[in-house]
Design an enzyme around this catalytic site. Structure first.
Site, short mmCIF file in Angstrom:
data_model
loop_
_atom_site.label_atom_id
_atom_site.label_comp_id
_atom_site.label_asym_id
_atom_site.label_seq_id
_atom_site.Cartn_x
_atom_site.Cartn_y
_atom_site.Cartn_z
N GLU A 165 0.80 -1.22 0.00
CA GLU A 165 0.00 0.00 0.00
C GLU A 165 0.84 1.28 0.00
O GLU A 165 0.32 2.36 -0.26
CB GLU A 165 -0.94 0.00 1.22
CG GLU A 165 -2.05 -1.04 1.11
CD GLU A 165 -2.91 -1.12 2.35
OE1 GLU A 165 -2.48 -0.60 3.41
OE2 GLU A 165 -4.01 -1.70 2.29
N GLU A 186 7.13 -22.04 8.41
CA GLU A 186 7.47 -21.10 9.47
C GLU A 186 8.51 -21.68 10.44
O GLU A 186 9.10 -20.96 11.23
CB GLU A 186 6.24 -20.67 10.25
CG GLU A 186 5.63 -21.73 11.13
CD GLU A 186 4.49 -21.18 11.98
OE1 GLU A 186 4.56 -21.33 13.22
OE2 GLU A 186 3.55 -20.58 11.43
#
Length: 304
Positions: free
Chosen positions: A88, A119
């Site tokens: 963004e 992970e």
């Protein structure tokens, strides 16, 4: 595995929330209100970490002035939030996309679908950072609600080894990732409304922290004038109107036609148009003046 399970159970984000034990028995309206009551706690928890967040903004700002980047890295929800915040920044602040980068365990495929076990691999993060060409002027921000994700720890350790700045964002106090970072932001959001997922309060807190980090850093970079987003370019009809409205806030006495002319001569860039209107310089001269002032309109206007 049993030791690991007992360690995880100690985390506040993994414990049962006594305030929501009967949530599945409530009418829908009461259920929604109960969930939102938990959300109300998030802002105060974030505010408790304001000092650490401010220190992180100053670190990022310092490194960016030397040409460095902000790199978010995380797994699952944490990784997705980092990628979202990074994506963004370019359209919001006219920043090159390589200035703020988001990395997620498992790569872009993990944005839409869960990728299991990645992970737990610290070397996967090292490989991604090496591919980016991580260097000492960069800042790596590792995000993990639990505060113990090996992928994030691997990223922070590698970042420190090359001299890059390191920030951690966790939702448990005294987090493991906090011990691997220069600045630890630990927003204690407590037990989730629903035990077993940290995409709720913890995710909301992470989104708020990342918003604060990136927005405050962009303000420090001169991307705003007062509270106006001046580093925006008119690339469509909506943005054309927005850009003219911003210029009219800065120069309320000028006619809209003159504002539009300045915006056109500035190739649709509000900040450049503002310098042209304020100084009467040509676009080339105005661009040079902006560069001399580090992109800060306040400095160009003699207000800083």
């Amino acid at each position: 595995m049993a030791v690991q399970a007992s360690e995880i159970k100690k985390l506040r984000t993994e414990q049962r929330n006594p305030a929501t034990l009967n949530i599945d028995l409530l009418p829908t309206l009461d259920m929604v209100r109960m969930l939102n009551d938990q959300n109300r706690l998030v802002a105060d928890a974030v505010d408790e970490q304001a000092g650490q967040i401010a220190a992180a903004v100053e670190l990022i700002t310092e490194r960016m002035r030397k040409g460095g980047r902000l790199i978010y890295i995380g797994a699952g929800t944490s990784g997705r939030l980092g990628v979202m915040d990074a994506s963004e920044i370019p359209p919001t602040f006219s920043m090159p996309p390589e200035g703020v980068v988001g990395l997620i365990a498992g790569g872009d495929n993990a944005l839409r679908s869960a990728v299991e076990h990645v992970e737990d691999d610290p070397l996967a993060a090292v490989g991604q950072l090496k591919y980016l060409g991580l260097y000492q002027n960069d800042v790596v921000c590792g995000i993990a609600a639990s505060g113990r994700t090996p992928y994030v720890i691997g990223a922070l350790d590698y970042a420190r080894s090359v001299g890059a700045g390191t920030i951690s964002v966790a939702n448990n106090k005294h987090s493991e990732i906090g011990r691997h970072a220069e600045i630890a932001i630990e927003v204690d959001t407590g037990p989730e409304a629903l035990s077993g997922s940290t995409r709720l309060k913890a995710g909301t807190a992470q989104k708020m922290v990342l918003n604060l980090l990136s927005t405050a850093t962009m303000i420090q970079q001169g991307k705003t004038y007062s509270n106006l987003m001046v580093d925006v370019k008119a690339t469509n009809e909506k943005l054309q109107a927005r850009c003219l409205n911003i210029l009219s806030e800065i120069f309320p006495a000028l006619e809209r036609e003159r504002l539009a002319q300045a915006l056109e001569s500035a190739d649709g860039r509000v900040k450049l148009a503002a310098v042209i209107l304020k100084t009467g310089l040509s676009p080339e001269q105005a661009r040079a003046e902006l560069e001399r002032c580090g992109g800060h309109l306040r400095r160009v206007f003699g207000e800083a």
